[in-house]
Design an enzyme around this catalytic site. Structure first.
Site, PDB file in Angstrom:
ATOM      1  N   ASN A   9      15.469 107.679  33.617  1.00  0.00           N
ATOM      2  CA  ASN A   9      16.832 108.081  33.291  1.00  0.00           C
ATOM      3  C   ASN A   9      17.598 108.147  34.603  1.00  0.00           C
ATOM      4  O   ASN A   9      17.444 109.102  35.357  1.00  0.00           O
ATOM      5  CB  ASN A   9      16.790 109.450  32.587  1.00  0.00           C
ATOM      6  CG  ASN A   9      18.168 110.045  32.384  1.00  0.00           C
ATOM      7  OD1 ASN A   9      19.183 109.357  32.529  1.00  0.00           O
ATOM      8  ND2 ASN A   9      18.209 111.325  32.039  1.00  0.00           N
ATOM      9  N   LYS A  11      20.656 108.554  35.140  1.00  0.00           N
ATOM     10  CA  LYS A  11      21.821 109.462  35.128  1.00  0.00           C
ATOM     11  C   LYS A  11      23.019 108.775  35.783  1.00  0.00           C
ATOM     12  O   LYS A  11      23.144 107.562  35.680  1.00  0.00           O
ATOM     13  CB  LYS A  11      21.457 110.801  35.791  1.00  0.00           C
ATOM     14  CG  LYS A  11      20.187 111.397  35.172  1.00  0.00           C
ATOM     15  CD  LYS A  11      19.909 112.818  35.598  1.00  0.00           C
ATOM     16  CE  LYS A  11      18.611 113.291  34.942  1.00  0.00           C
ATOM     17  NZ  LYS A  11      18.301 114.690  35.241  1.00  0.00           N
ATOM     18  N   HIS A  94      20.283 114.644  25.698  1.00  0.00           N
ATOM     19  CA  HIS A  94      19.770 115.137  26.980  1.00  0.00           C
ATOM     20  C   HIS A  94      20.425 116.495  27.284  1.00  0.00           C
ATOM     21  O   HIS A  94      21.589 116.709  26.959  1.00  0.00           O
ATOM     22  CB  HIS A  94      20.082 114.132  28.092  1.00  0.00           C
ATOM     23  CG  HIS A  94      19.398 114.473  29.372  1.00  0.00           C
ATOM     24  ND1 HIS A  94      19.883 115.436  30.234  1.00  0.00           N
ATOM     25  CD2 HIS A  94      18.251 114.018  29.927  1.00  0.00           C
ATOM     26  CE1 HIS A  94      19.063 115.544  31.267  1.00  0.00           C
ATOM     27  NE2 HIS A  94      18.066 114.703  31.104  1.00  0.00           N
ATOM     28  N   GLU A  96      21.688 117.693  29.813  1.00  0.00           N
ATOM     29  CA  GLU A  96      22.952 117.622  30.561  1.00  0.00           C
ATOM     30  C   GLU A  96      24.111 117.282  29.629  1.00  0.00           C
ATOM     31  O   GLU A  96      25.239 117.732  29.838  1.00  0.00           O
ATOM     32  CB  GLU A  96      22.818 116.612  31.712  1.00  0.00           C
ATOM     33  CG  GLU A  96      21.927 117.169  32.814  1.00  0.00           C
ATOM     34  CD  GLU A  96      21.128 116.130  33.587  1.00  0.00           C
ATOM     35  OE1 GLU A  96      21.467 114.922  33.514  1.00  0.00           O
ATOM     36  OE2 GLU A  96      20.157 116.518  34.262  1.00  0.00           O
ATOM     37  N   GLU A 166      11.770 118.320  27.512  1.00  0.00           N
ATOM     38  CA  GLU A 166      12.229 118.560  28.869  1.00  0.00           C
ATOM     39  C   GLU A 166      12.687 120.009  29.019  1.00  0.00           C
ATOM     40  O   GLU A 166      13.827 120.336  28.686  1.00  0.00           O
ATOM     41  CB  GLU A 166      13.420 117.646  29.187  1.00  0.00           C
ATOM     42  CG  GLU A 166      13.103 116.170  29.080  1.00  0.00           C
ATOM     43  CD  GLU A 166      14.069 115.352  29.937  1.00  0.00           C
ATOM     44  OE1 GLU A 166      13.576 114.677  30.845  1.00  0.00           O
ATOM     45  OE2 GLU A 166      15.284 115.415  29.726  1.00  0.00           O
ATOM     46  N   GLY A 172      15.187 118.382  37.634  1.00  0.00           N
ATOM     47  CA  GLY A 172      15.849 118.266  38.927  1.00  0.00           C
ATOM     48  C   GLY A 172      15.585 119.413  39.881  1.00  0.00           C
ATOM     49  O   GLY A 172      16.253 119.538  40.907  1.00  0.00           O
ATOM     50  N   SER A 213      11.112 117.034  36.627  1.00  0.00           N
ATOM     51  CA  SER A 213      10.437 116.937  37.924  1.00  0.00           C
ATOM     52  C   SER A 213       9.079 116.240  37.840  1.00  0.00           C
ATOM     53  O   SER A 213       8.170 116.548  38.615  1.00  0.00           O
ATOM     54  CB  SER A 213      10.309 118.319  38.580  1.00  0.00           C
ATOM     55  OG  SER A 213      11.598 118.885  38.795  1.00  0.00           O
TER      56      SER A 213
END
Ligand code: PGA
Length: 255
Positions: A9, A11, A94, A96, A166, A172, A213
């Site tokens: 991904n 991003k 996702h 985000e 996730e 991250g 991560s």
């Protein structure tokens, strides 16, 4: 039975030129690996060039999002039919997207139906935040997200899609979840929810990735867990050598 799937991904990273450079640097190595499916998910504008650079390879392409409507007055959005032909997968929900763009389980569900209508396979992302994790609410949170996202989908559709577990606190941050803990959430909470909503065969067919991560140094530990069917990778997917190494390590452990 379930083929491991490692998806990058990207991003909001990479220009079109950089995206093409990255896939050119990886395609030969990734294409040589039979036992693991690799997917790259660039930005919308890089999709055509990346799809072009990967034509004739087994490497799949995914979008990072899409809208559910067929077309119309939705400024700034991309319709499912516009992605068909450019990619095979689409990441939906996702964290985000949920956090910064207000996405809900209901919206993710509409998008999942729209994806199937256009021949795209959803990668549906779920996961708890730190407070929910610390309050012991993880299983409940992911069950609710999975139930909401899958509403009205057929057994065949669910068996064919991908879920990415996730934990938000692991994304991250460099603080990956402990592999056995992630495997428990995946095997018990998520696969369990699919079994309750559908049946055991569907639950055993759906591929469920870990994300947060994941990198070349820890992927083997995740892949040593039979319930974890691959990874959705952010940061470590932006460099050819680390992404290729993750796919290779997965092949070594699971191939
Ligand atoms: P990360 O991101 O690998 O950089 O933690 C994972 C993701 O958000 O899919």
């Amino acid at each position: 039975m379930r083929k491991p799937i490692i998806a990058g991904n990207w991003k909001m990273n990479k220009t079109i030129a950089e995206a093409v450079e990255l896939v050119r640097a990886m395609r030969r190595d990734l294409n040589a690996i039979e036992s693991v499916e690799s997917v790259v998910c660039p930005t919308f504008i890089a999709l055509p060039a990346v799809a072009d650079a990967l034509a004739g390879t087994k490497i799949a392409v995914g979008a990072q999002n899409m809208f559910w409507a067929e077309q119309g007055a939705y400024t700034g959005e991309i319709a499912p039919g516009m992605l068909a032909g450019l990619c095979q997968y689409v990441i939906l929900g996702h964290s985000e997207r949920r956090q910064f763009f207000g996405e809900t389980d209901e919206g993710v569900n509409k998008k999942a139906h729209a994806a199937f209508k256009h021949g795209l396979v959803p990668i549906i992302a779920v996961g708890e935040n730190l407070a929910q994790n610390q309050a012991g609410e993880t299983d409940q949170v992911v069950r609710t997200q999975v139930t909401g996202a899958l509403q009205g989908l057929s057994r065949e559709q669910v068996a064919s899609l991908v879920i990415a577990y996730e934990p938000i606190w692991a994304i991250g941050t460099g603080l990956n979840a402990e592999p056995a803990g992630a495997a428990r959430v995946i095997g018990v909470a998520i696969r369990g929810a699919v079994a309750e909503l559908y049946d055991e065969a569907t639950a055993q067919a759906v591929r469920i990735q870990y994300g947060g991560s994941a990198n070349a140094a820890n992927i083997a530990d995740f892949m040593a867990m039979p319930d974890i069917d691959g990874a959705l990778v952010g940061g470590a997917s932006l460099k050819a050598d680390s992404f290729v190494e993750m796919v290779k390590a997965t092949a070594r452990v699971r191939g």
